[in-house]
Design an enzyme around this catalytic site. Structure first.
Site, short mmCIF file in Angstrom:
data_model
loop_
_atom_site.label_atom_id
_atom_site.label_comp_id
_atom_site.label_asym_id
_atom_site.label_seq_id
_atom_site.Cartn_x
_atom_site.Cartn_y
_atom_site.Cartn_z
N SER A 112 0.84 -1.19 0.00
CA SER A 112 0.00 0.00 0.00
C SER A 112 0.89 1.25 0.00
O SER A 112 1.70 1.42 -0.90
CB SER A 112 -0.97 -0.04 1.19
OG SER A 112 -1.97 0.95 1.07
N GLU A 202 -2.04 -2.95 -7.91
CA GLU A 202 -3.30 -3.25 -7.23
C GLU A 202 -3.84 -1.96 -6.65
O GLU A 202 -3.13 -0.96 -6.54
CB GLU A 202 -3.07 -4.30 -6.14
CG GLU A 202 -2.09 -3.89 -5.04
CD GLU A 202 -2.68 -3.00 -3.96
OE1 GLU A 202 -3.87 -3.15 -3.64
OE2 GLU A 202 -1.96 -2.14 -3.42
N HIS A 272 -4.89 -5.26 -1.55
CA HIS A 272 -5.75 -5.01 -0.39
C HIS A 272 -6.86 -6.07 -0.36
O HIS A 272 -7.33 -6.51 -1.40
CB HIS A 272 -6.38 -3.62 -0.48
CG HIS A 272 -5.42 -2.50 -0.23
ND1 HIS A 272 -4.47 -2.11 -1.15
CD2 HIS A 272 -5.26 -1.69 0.84
CE1 HIS A 272 -3.78 -1.10 -0.65
NE2 HIS A 272 -4.24 -0.82 0.56
#
Length: 300
Positions: A112, A202, A272
């Site tokens: 992330s 992602e 995630h």
């Protein structure tokens, strides 16, 4: 392309340091569960005393978070750095930052917002792990947890299977990260060279038009013309409100990436929302756009 230095394999008994370089810690129960998983595998964990500091949405002021990273990176007894969570903030501490002053490369593990740290470290030639942080590891399935430990302890890891869009087979250097964070590295010194890269992306909770806007920026910047393949993980909770006319996120990805003339594989199990299969930044991989397989060479 920078040289690829893999830190030495971890082994039970090694000291790992826990830092919060990005957003403020909120998920304390999940954090404790993840700490327990690392300890149950035999690792010593040294948790930063500032781990639960808050400064707005950040885990403390920039200099304090930068000091946490520096203390862990420069600690000669430390073999790896575990990041607490993502959120936002790691790019702020990369101002006036240098990865020097560590005689021994060590593992950096996160995803992330940690994308910025992983990519910055990769520009110095050191591989890190795009994998669960200490607020998500406890929610991973058993196979994903074991994959993370296999990877950092030097054991082979299995290929990932997704949906192949065609384009044949290509080998290249894996650069994996969060689309939103990576997009905001375009035009900065943190962005690695992309020639010969298999780009793995992602994201989460981004409306389809925002995914479109980011991928269009990648197209207009010329960055996508350099990569040799694209691997897509989860794009979860990226639906438009039901009252608004919209493409689906799948339609956006096909529209923006399907005409590049390179192998593309989607729906790979990383990102995630579990499973978030651990991957190495900066190692040679093979992407099979026909069979839908991302295979990582044995790193050690």
């Amino acid at each position: 392309m920078p040289a690829k230095i893999l830190p030495p394999p971890l082994k039970p008994g090694d000291l790992l340091r826990v830092i919060a370089p990005s957003g403020a810690l909120r998920e304390f129960e999940a954090f404790e569960r993840s700490i327990g998983i690392w300890r149950s595998h035999g690792y010593q964990l040294k948790i930063s005393p500032q781990i639960d500091d808050k400064w707005g949405y950040l885990a403390g002021k920039d200099e304090k978070r930068r000091q946490q990273l520096a203390a862990a990176w420069q600690d000669p007894d430390c073999r790896g750095i575990l990041c607490t969570r993502g959120g936002f903030g790691s790019t702020r501490i990369l101002e006036d930052w240098s990865w020097s002053n560590s005689a021994l490369p060590k593992w950096l593990i996160g995803f992330s917002d940690i994308t910025a740290l992983l990519w910055s470290l990769y520009t110095e030639g050191v591989s890190g792990v795009h994998g669960p942080v200490l607020t998500t590891l406890g929610d991973e399935p058993d196979w994903s947890i074991e994959r993370l430990f296999d990877l950092v302890e030097g054991r082979p890891i299995t290929p990932l299977k997704g949906c192949g869009w065609g384009g044949g087979v290509v080998s290249g250097t894996l650069l994996v990260g969060n689309l939103t964070v990576a997009t905001h590295l375009l035009g900065t010194p943190i962005l690695p060279h992309l020639d010969g890269v298999i780009l793995a992306l992602e994201d989460v909770t981004e409306a389809p038009y925002r995914i479109d806007r980011m991928l269009t920026q990648w197209r207009l910047s010329g960055a996508l013309s350099k990569v040799c393949g694209i691997a897509l993980g989860g794009f979860t909770r990226c639906e438009a409100p039901p009252t608004i006319s919209s493409f689906s996120v799948e339609e956006v990805l096909r529209d923006r990436l399907g005409d590049l003339g390179i192998p593309v594989v989607s729906d790979l199990p990383f990102g995630h929302d579990s499973p978030n299969a651990a991957l190495l930044v900066g190692v040679e991989v093979t992407l099979d756009g026909d069979a839908g397989i991302l295979a990582i060479a044995h790193p050690h």
